[in-house]
Design a protein around this motif. Structure first.
Motif, PDB file in Angstrom:
ATOM      1  N   GLU A   1      -5.912  -0.912   2.664  1.00  0.00           N
ATOM      2  CA  GLU A   1      -4.854   0.355   3.268  1.00  0.00           C
ATOM      3  C   GLU A   1      -3.800   0.691   2.394  1.00  0.00           C
ATOM      4  O   GLU A   1      -3.666   1.895   3.081  1.00  0.00           O
ATOM      5  CB  GLU A   1      -3.398  -0.955   3.831  1.00  0.00           C
ATOM      6  CG  GLU A   1      -3.897  -1.773   4.940  1.00  0.00           C
ATOM      7  CD  GLU A   1      -3.679  -1.585   5.879  1.00  0.00           C
ATOM      8  OE1 GLU A   1      -2.828  -0.491   6.534  1.00  0.00           O
ATOM      9  OE2 GLU A   1      -4.196  -1.923   7.256  1.00  0.00           O
ATOM     10  N   LEU A   2      -4.072   1.147   1.115  1.00  0.00           N
ATOM     11  CA  LEU A   2      -4.163   1.334   0.604  1.00  0.00           C
ATOM     12  C   LEU A   2      -4.745   3.180   0.336  1.00  0.00           C
ATOM     13  O   LEU A   2      -4.562   4.212   0.588  1.00  0.00           O
ATOM     14  CB  LEU A   2      -4.729   1.414  -1.351  1.00  0.00           C
ATOM     15  CG  LEU A   2      -3.618   2.392  -2.369  1.00  0.00           C
ATOM     16  CD1 LEU A   2      -2.585   2.550  -2.369  1.00  0.00           C
ATOM     17  CD2 LEU A   2      -4.664   1.912  -3.570  1.00  0.00           C
ATOM     18  N   ALA A   3      -5.673   3.023   0.822  1.00  0.00           N
ATOM     19  CA  ALA A   3      -7.417   3.756   0.998  1.00  0.00           C
ATOM     20  C   ALA A   3      -6.888   4.710   1.965  1.00  0.00           C
ATOM     21  O   ALA A   3      -6.803   6.453   2.053  1.00  0.00           O
ATOM     22  CB  ALA A   3      -8.245   3.268   0.655  1.00  0.00           C
ATOM     23  N   ARG A   4      -6.124   4.690   3.198  1.00  0.00           N
ATOM     24  CA  ARG A   4      -5.178   5.179   4.325  1.00  0.00           C
ATOM     25  C   ARG A   4      -4.535   6.223   4.183  1.00  0.00           C
ATOM     26  O   ARG A   4      -4.311   7.134   4.602  1.00  0.00           O
ATOM     27  CB  ARG A   4      -5.066   4.155   5.413  1.00  0.00           C
ATOM     28  CG  ARG A   4      -6.446   3.396   6.405  1.00  0.00           C
ATOM     29  CD  ARG A   4      -6.016   2.443   6.941  1.00  0.00           C
ATOM     30  NE  ARG A   4      -6.982   1.429   7.525  1.00  0.00           N
ATOM     31  CZ  ARG A   4      -6.978   0.267   8.165  1.00  0.00           C
ATOM     32  NH1 ARG A   4      -6.062  -0.341   7.680  1.00  0.00           N
ATOM     33  NH2 ARG A   4      -7.842  -0.459   8.570  1.00  0.00           N
ATOM     34  N   ARG A   5      -3.975   5.630   3.345  1.00  0.00           N
ATOM     35  CA  ARG A   5      -3.255   6.517   2.791  1.00  0.00           C
ATOM     36  C   ARG A   5      -3.313   7.563   1.525  1.00  0.00           C
ATOM     37  O   ARG A   5      -2.497   8.815   1.646  1.00  0.00           O
ATOM     38  CB  ARG A   5      -1.510   5.253   1.989  1.00  0.00           C
ATOM     39  CG  ARG A   5      -0.703   4.795   3.479  1.00  0.00           C
ATOM     40  CD  ARG A   5      -0.426   3.037   2.529  1.00  0.00           C
ATOM     41  NE  ARG A   5       0.427   2.450   3.732  1.00  0.00           N
ATOM     42  CZ  ARG A   5      -0.173   2.066   5.059  1.00  0.00           C
ATOM     43  NH1 ARG A   5      -1.646   2.511   4.891  1.00  0.00           N
ATOM     44  NH2 ARG A   5       0.172   1.508   5.256  1.00  0.00           N
TER      45      ARG A   5
ATOM     46  N   ALA B   1       0.872  -1.535  -0.177  1.00  0.00           N
ATOM     47  CA  ALA B   1       0.029   0.018   0.086  1.00  0.00           C
ATOM     48  C   ALA B   1       0.883   1.315  -0.438  1.00  0.00           C
ATOM     49  O   ALA B   1      -0.001   1.819  -1.153  1.00  0.00           O
ATOM     50  CB  ALA B   1      -0.697  -0.121   1.588  1.00  0.00           C
ATOM     51  N   ASP B   2       2.000   0.952   0.655  1.00  0.00           N
ATOM     52  CA  ASP B   2       2.552   2.278   0.568  1.00  0.00           C
ATOM     53  C   ASP B   2       3.289   2.673  -0.851  1.00  0.00           C
ATOM     54  O   ASP B   2       3.501   3.900  -0.335  1.00  0.00           O
ATOM     55  CB  ASP B   2       4.305   2.462   1.820  1.00  0.00           C
ATOM     56  CG  ASP B   2       3.816   2.471   3.402  1.00  0.00           C
ATOM     57  OD1 ASP B   2       2.719   2.707   3.943  1.00  0.00           O
ATOM     58  OD2 ASP B   2       4.338   1.559   4.255  1.00  0.00           O
ATOM     59  N   LEU B   3       3.830   1.791  -1.313  1.00  0.00           N
ATOM     60  CA  LEU B   3       4.157   1.947  -2.989  1.00  0.00           C
ATOM     61  C   LEU B   3       3.241   1.827  -3.470  1.00  0.00           C
ATOM     62  O   LEU B   3       3.631   3.361  -4.400  1.00  0.00           O
ATOM     63  CB  LEU B   3       5.202   0.459  -2.819  1.00  0.00           C
ATOM     64  CG  LEU B   3       6.065   0.526  -4.425  1.00  0.00           C
ATOM     65  CD1 LEU B   3       7.145   1.563  -4.293  1.00  0.00           C
ATOM     66  CD2 LEU B   3       6.662  -0.739  -4.388  1.00  0.00           C
TER      67      LEU B   3
END
Length: 310
Positions: free
Chosen positions: A106-110, A83-85
């Motif tokens: 997890e991606l959406a949180r970022r 997700a960070d990447l």
């Protein structure tokens, strides 16, 4: 813990989750992956489970779909790094679609930090993660709620996506192979994911290494429509996952791999590799940021390792 106790616990985990990586099994039973691999072989010999691609699955070929509570506890470090990447691919002011799944959650949180972003989604979890992001507009599809993964599915969801056009779709799934592409275990989810793909100029698949080489019932995205795969570094012993990555690269999928340690901000370690990948497939719009030969900006967006085994 005695071998019989370990094997019983391994069997219970696989029955509860459908598919579990050797890394996760070793963590839970507090032993080495070598020992867990030996236990899995013994259980496979008894016909109680199948070994597959760095993990264990229920016997019978195709894995069944796990519910959200089970999925949320699988490969958590890998999903976080992915997700960070993947977040480093999203630019200010873009319009994207994000499918359902624990990795896309997890991606959406970022993505809450990206100003001017518009996110179209059929996932209640994705929408919830962005609910308090003042600079992000969230557009939800219609449809019928599917409680096992908190996603909207059915004709209502698919019809609401007609006529939509965005720059990128971020999708996850139950399995990914070079032969069939991304797949999932539920027909309704697969149908909505296909509609999401039709709305996007590019498709980015988020899948940890445990899904590589796993084939499930319903195809969502054929390989020739996948622009990029964001994944984690397979364990050194997982030759089948590495082979699947090579096959995907050979078919033109651009592959971005997080640091081998699972810590996107840390050193990728000796097993992280950098090598040129094939260029974008004809007809695909090139990504405007975080190219395969570049490092995404920001300390929390991971390290890119372009994987092409020579």
């Amino acid at each position: 813990m005695f071998a019989a106790e370990r094997r019983q616990l391994i069997l219970e985990m696989v029955r509860a989750n459908g598919a579990v990586s050797l890394r996760e099994l070793a963590r839970v039973v507090q032993t080495s992956e070598v020992t867990v691999r030996r236990d899995v072989r013994a259980l496979e010999a008894e016909g109680l489970l199948d070994r597959r691609h760095g993990g264990a699955v229920l016997p019978g070929g195709f894995t069944r779909e796990s519910g959200f509570p089970q999925k949320s506890h699988l490969a958590t470090a890998e999903k976080t790094a992915i997700a960070d990447l993947a977040a480093g691919l999203v630019e200010e002011g873009e319009a994207i679609v994000v499918g359902a799944g624990t990795t896309t959650q997890e991606l959406a949180r970022r993505l809450a930090r990206v100003p001017g972003l518009t996110v179209v989604t059929n996932s209640l979890l994705v929408a919830q993660a962005l609910a308090h992001a003042n600079r992000v507009e969230v557009v939800m599809t219609g449809g019928t709620l599917r409680g096992s993964n908190y996603a909207l599915v059915g004709s209502g969801a698919e019809q609401s996506l007609q006529g939509l056009r965005v720059s990128r779709a971020f999708l996850s799934g139950s399995g990914l192979t070079a032969e069939r592409g991304l797949s999932t275990s539920n027909m309704l989810s697969a149908s909505v994911d296909r509609a999401l793909v039709q709305a996007a100029a590019e498709v980015v698949v988020l899948a940890d290494h445990t899904k590589l080489g796993t084939d499930t019932m319903f195809q969502t995205v054929p390989t020739d429509l996948i622009t990029r795969l964001v994944t984690d570094e397979p364990p050194p012993h997982d030759d089948r996952a590495a082979t699947e990555l090579q096959a995907l690269a050979d078919q033109g999928v651009q592959i971005a791999v997080t640091g081998a340690s699972g810590n996107p901000g840390g050193d990728p370690g000796p097993s992280a590799r950098r090598a040129p990948l094939p260029g974008p497939r004809r007809g695909h719009v090139p990504l405007r940021s975080a190219g395969l030969g570049e490092q995404p900006a920001g300390p929390d967006r991971g390290r890119v390792a372009d994987l092409r085994r020579r």
